[in-house]
Design an enzyme around this catalytic site. Structure first.
Site, PDB file in Angstrom:
ATOM      1  N   HIS A 158      -8.521  -3.465  -5.930  1.00 11.90           N
ATOM      2  CA  HIS A 158      -8.606  -3.547  -4.483  1.00 11.90           C
ATOM      3  C   HIS A 158      -9.680  -2.591  -4.073  1.00 11.90           C
ATOM      4  CE1 HIS A 158      -6.793  -3.086  -0.520  1.00 11.90           C
ATOM      5  NE2 HIS A 158      -6.408  -4.012  -0.565  1.00 11.90           N
TER       6      HIS A 158
ATOM      7  N   LYS B 276       0.875  -1.185   0.007  1.00 10.38           N
ATOM      8  CA  LYS B 276      -0.068  -0.043  -0.046  1.00 10.38           C
ATOM      9  C   LYS B 276       0.912   1.225  -0.050  1.00 10.38           C
ATOM     10  CE  LYS B 276      -3.695  -2.857   2.128  1.00 10.38           C
ATOM     11  NZ  LYS B 276      -4.824  -2.992   3.132  1.00 10.38           N
TER      12      LYS B 276
END
Ligand code: PGA
Length: 257
Positions: free
Chosen positions: A95, A12
């Protein structure tokens, strides 16, 4: 045919390029012995080149966290799948954080998946339901819809390169994971059976499906012992080399092809 498990660390918006390279160099020898598992790290765009160079010659592969479907153009802030091609093997798309914050739609996920495959890369397509959908009993229908939409126009041949990650949104970063059996049942009915209906048994049997959502060394075995779960997409636990290596070791021992 046994499916090779795949453990992908989704970093991330964590780790600067310097930190990402140092981490990759530390992790690579720790996970090197586990050849029966595919090992993947997904740093930020900014670190992809440096991490790919640091991992050159190592078995650890690199993924991007997104990839635009156009090759180039007036898309401020975006990075195309074609631009990623020299650096990565995988591209994570769909995602739930991108769906929630970046207007990632099923249609865009499909366009990205096709572009990624055209570039010779492999998409990791993330799907999963919200807590409200889960509590309303809508999980299977919803996830089935996401899977069908994402795969529109993708050939059976190309499916050999597709990975799907089932990540219930309520389990991401919350410490609250689905049970192994719950996750396996949804993966089978909403993902594998859907792919079987869209293609055939052989494509569905060969498809690798990850579970994601608060995976950690303490619950990894529970997921890896499930027949339909072929690895994990891991956020938090992938940021610590000991935890990441432990996940790979468990996948190798329990599931390694
Ligand atoms: P988590 O994230 O492991 O921190 O729950 C998973 C993901 O977002 O892919």
């Amino acid at each position: 045919m046994p499916r090779t498990p795949i453990i992908a660390g989704n970093w991330k918006m964590h780790k600067t390029p310097e930190e990402a390279v140092a981490f990759a160099q530390q992790l690579a020898p720790m996970v090197e012995p586990y050849d029966n598992v595919e090992r993947v790290v997904a740093p930020t765009f900014l670190a992809l080149g440096a991490v790919a160079a640091a991992l050159d010659g190592s078995p650890v592969k690199v993924a991007a966290q997104d990839g635009h479907w156009e090759t180039s153009g007036a898309y401020t802030s975006q990075v195309s799948a074609a631009m990623l091609q020299p650096f990565v093997d995988y591209v994570i798309i769909g995602h739930s954080e991108c769906r929630a914050y970046l207007n990632e739609t099923d249609e865009n996920v499909n366009k990205k998946a096709r572009a990624i495959l055209t570039c010779g890369l492999s998409p990791i397509i993330a799907v999963g339901e919200s807590l409200a959908q889960n509590e309303a009993g809508d999980t299977v229908d919803f996830v089935r819809g996401q899977v069908s939409a994402a795969l529109d126009g993708i050939s059976a041949d190309e499916m050999g390169r597709v990975v799907i990650a089932y990540e219930p949104i309520w389990a991401i970063g919350t410490g609250r994971s689905a049970s192994g059996e719950q996750a396996d049942a949804i993966i089978r009915s909403a993902v594998r059976d859907t792919v079987c209906a869209l293609y055939d048994d052989a494509v569905a049997d060969a498809l690798r499906i990850q579970y994601g959502g608060s995976v950690k060394p303490g619950n990894m075995e529970e997921f890896m012992t499930q027949p339909n779960i072929d690895g994990a997409l891991v956020g938090g636990a992938s940021l610590q080399s000991d935890d990441f290596a432990a996940l790979v070791e468990i996948a190798s021992r329990v599931k390694g092809a």
